[in-house]
Write an enzyme that holds these catalytic residues in place. Structure first.
Site, PDB file in Angstrom:
ATOM      1  N   ASP A 102       1.016  -0.716  -0.200  1.00  0.00           N
ATOM      2  CA  ASP A 102      -0.389  -0.053  -0.114  1.00  0.00           C
ATOM      3  C   ASP A 102       0.606   1.224  -0.059  1.00  0.00           C
ATOM      4  OD1 ASP A 102      -2.267  -1.939   0.516  1.00  0.00           O
ATOM      5  OD2 ASP A 102      -2.308  -1.549   2.342  1.00  0.00           O
TER       6      ASP A 102
HETATM    7  N1  URA Z   1      -1.003  -6.105   4.066  1.00  0.00           N
HETATM    8  C1  URA Z   1      -1.224  -4.774   3.927  1.00  0.00           C
HETATM    9  O1  URA Z   1      -2.527  -4.221   4.416  1.00  0.00           O
HETATM   10  N2  URA Z   1      -1.400  -3.552   3.738  1.00  0.00           N
HETATM   11  C2  URA Z   1       0.298  -3.895   2.636  1.00  0.00           C
HETATM   12  O2  URA Z   1       0.787  -3.204   1.144  1.00  0.00           O
HETATM   13  C3  URA Z   1       0.644  -5.039   2.351  1.00  0.00           C
HETATM   14  C4  URA Z   1       0.583  -6.312   3.504  1.00  0.00           C
END
Ligand code: URA
Length: 232
Positions: A102
């Site tokens: 993310d």
């Molecule tokens: N899980 C998440 O919620 N976000 C990420 O970036 C990676 C794994």
């Protein structure tokens, strides 16, 4: 390396065909017909022609980056991406990302020109554990360890996550290990158990740990030793 491997890596033909065609005179190394497709060559030095075509050997590139927050893990976007953090040479390479993070997640991200490697790292069938350091809004209840082990039901996706591992480090800090790459997975594991992730950093993929020398936004090429961690 063996010349049939060099040709195969360039996606020109299968090993079986290369063997057959070499016997028929379709393989030329440094101007001479070579009938044995297991002959050793140095791809950087030797000139290889297969069925009249020059074999332009290209070694794959594997990069580990410490992704900062605020940067997208995409290869093409109007916003700033991990590709924008690379220097010009790497930007020209058509790199793919092995397992996106993310925008607000930090830590280990792998980029490569090797499609097989990307598939291996990201496919849930490979069962490669991704380890995250998690900070939460509320104290992490011990009961979550068992919930993670059983597989958390993700309401918004109507999906039961695979069993995951939770190791509580402090009241609001834990390590989480998951083997799938579903969208927002770690955040959703916690939000579906009445807590919330407020900080997330990936610190390992399989046995490959984020190199502590890398500051946020920095990257290095993987060594042969690093890559061998992904061999079966
Ligand atoms: N899980 C998440 O919620 N976000 C990420 O970036 C990676 C794994």
């Amino acid at each position: 390396m063996r010349v049939d491997k060099m040709i195969g890596n360039s996606n020109l033909d299968t090993r079986k065909n290369i063997k057959k065609n070499a016997k028929k005179g379709g393989l030329v190394i440094n101007g001479e017909i070579v009938k044995d497709s297991s002959t050793q060559v140095d791809p950087k030095v030797d000139q290889v022609f297969y069925m009249g075509e020059f074999v332009d050997y290209f070694e794959n590139i594997y990069i580990m980056m410490n992704k900062p927050a605020g940067v997208l893990s995409a290869t093409d976007d109007k916003e700033r991406t991990v590709i924008d953090l690379l220097d010009e040479f790497y930007q020209g390479l058509n790199l793919s990302i092995a397992g996106r993070l993310d925008k607000d997640t930090r830590g280990l991200i792998l980029l490569s020109t090797d499609g097989k490697f990307i598939h291996k790292v990201t496919s849930p069938n490979s069962n490669i554990e991704k380890t995250y350091l998690v900070e939460t809004r509320d104290k992490i209840d011990k009961s979550l360890i068992e919930e993670f082990k059983k597989g958390v039901y993700i309401k918004e996706d109507n999906y039961t996550a695979r069993p995951a591992k939770l190791e509580i480090l402090e009241d609001k800090k834990a390590l989480v290990k998951v083997t799938e790459g579903k969208f927002h997975l770690v955040k959703r594991l916690f939000s579906n158990l009445s807590n919330e992730v407020v900080g997330l950093k990936r610190i390992a993929i399989g046995n490959l740990e984020l190199d502590p020398v890398l500051k946020e936004g920095e990257y290095i090429e993987l060594s042969k030793e690093d890559l061998s961690l992904f061999l079966d």
